[in-house]
Design a protein around this motif. Structure first.
Motif, PDB file in Angstrom:
ATOM      1  N   CYS A  11       0.840  -1.221   0.000  1.00 33.95           N
ATOM      2  CA  CYS A  11       0.000   0.000   0.000  1.00 33.95           C
ATOM      3  C   CYS A  11       0.869   1.263   0.000  1.00 33.95           C
ATOM      4  CB  CYS A  11      -0.945  -0.012   1.195  1.00 33.95           C
ATOM      5  SG  CYS A  11      -2.211  -1.276   1.062  1.00 33.95           S
ATOM      6  N   ILE A  29      -5.156   0.223  -1.808  1.00 32.74           N
ATOM      7  CA  ILE A  29      -5.803  -0.428  -0.661  1.00 32.74           C
ATOM      8  C   ILE A  29      -6.809  -1.491  -1.136  1.00 32.74           C
ATOM      9  CG2 ILE A  29      -7.356  -0.063   1.321  1.00 32.74           C
ATOM     10  CD1 ILE A  29      -6.062   2.671   1.739  1.00 32.74           C
ATOM     11  N   TYR A  76      -7.134   1.167   7.527  1.00 29.23           N
ATOM     12  CA  TYR A  76      -6.444   0.931   6.255  1.00 29.23           C
ATOM     13  C   TYR A  76      -5.591   2.163   5.953  1.00 29.23           C
ATOM     14  CZ  TYR A  76      -9.881  -2.763   5.846  1.00 29.23           C
ATOM     15  OH  TYR A  76     -10.652  -3.876   6.086  1.00 29.23           O
ATOM     16  N   ALA A 125      -2.497   3.960   3.388  1.00 30.28           N
ATOM     17  CA  ALA A 125      -1.682   3.936   2.163  1.00 30.28           C
ATOM     18  C   ALA A 125      -0.816   5.192   2.133  1.00 30.28           C
ATOM     19  CB  ALA A 125      -2.573   3.888   0.928  1.00 30.28           C
TER      20      ALA A 125
END
Lengths: 155, 109
Positions: free
Chosen positions: A11, A32, A77, A79
């Motif tokens: 990512c 992602i 998540y 990135a």
């Protein structure tokens, strides 16, 4: 809480292909969603753009942290990407942005979001760190840099 | 002797509260204009602007009331605070803490 725990090599993209704010956000969300099938890229994109409408997430010194809280996710998540040249992100200091962190957080865990944003903004105030980060050529070097920095500065 | 620190988020209750405190014998208080951290970070620091809904209940300003008092007055203050504001754990209208005072300087005996 360590940023290095959230950074995943798949990512991280250096350099990013895009040069415009929305395209950069999309490119990071694609990273992602390619790794995590449960992430609906379009839906996440809408949420991140909605958040951008409240106030810019480009905090100055070439750094932007677009983010959103999502109802349907249960973990964070993350990135990261570096642009080829500075991109216009409506930054508070009006400077172009080259370091972009994208974060998706579960809606019910606002405290995690607060801690992550606070830690990230604090770390990125360090001019030397920003310079080293800008010079990173690989995802692993980004992870190593954060791991080393957090080990040194946070117990 | 205790120092009472009272955070009053609904400042419309201030006048009634101070009157009620005087009635039960609170001799005086220091009242400070204050702002909660949630309000500051979500309104003054752009990166946290997305958390405005999370801190939705936080008032732009609140009052911090400092009262130096004898221990036996504290339950009465709590009672008065409930009567005037109807505060409870969830309401966020007010919060009160007491801190032991070791020594006093510059006060009449």
């Amino acid at each position: 809480m360590r940023i290095s725990d959230y950074l995943k090599i798949d990512c991280i993209k250096i350099p990013l292909n895009s040069m415009k704010k929305k395209e950069i956000i999309k490119e990071l969300l694609t990273l992602i969603s390619e790794v995590y099938e449960e992430i609906d890229e379009e839906d996440a994109f809408k949420s991140v753009i909605e958040r951008e409408k409240i106030e810019t997430t480009a905090i100055g010194n070439g750094v932007a942290i677009p983010h959103a809280r999502k109802k349907n996710i249960t973990k964070v998540y993350f990135a990261f990407g570096i642009t080829k040249k500075g991109a216009d992100f409506n930054a508070i200091d009006e400077k172009p942005v080259n370091l972009v962190f994208l974060i998706l957080c579960p809606e019910k865990k606002a405290n995690i979001q607060i801690s992550l944003l606070a830690r990230l903004s604090r770390i990125l105030h360090d001019k030397k760190l920003r310079k080293k980060l800008s010079n990173c050529k690989t995802g692993q070097s980004v992870i190593d840099l954060f791991t080393q920095y957090e080990k040194q500065h946070f117990s | 002797m205790k120092l009472i620190i009272l955070f009053l988020n609904k400042i419309e209750y201030l006048e009634d509260l101070l009157s009620a405190f005087l009635e039960i014998g609170v001799p005086g208080a220091t009242i400070l204009d204050s702002v909660g951290m949630g309000h500051i970070i979500s309104h003054d620091i752009p990166i946290f602007a997305g958390l405005r809904d999370f801190f939705g209940g936080s008032s732009p300003t609140n009052k911090t009331i400092l009262v130096l008092t004898k221990n036996d007055l504290i339950p009465k203050m709590d009672e008065v605070l409930k009567d005037v504001t109807g505060y409870d754990k969830k309401s966020g209208i007010a919060k009160m803490i007491s801190v032991p005072v070791d020594e006093l300087f510059g006060f009449e005996k």
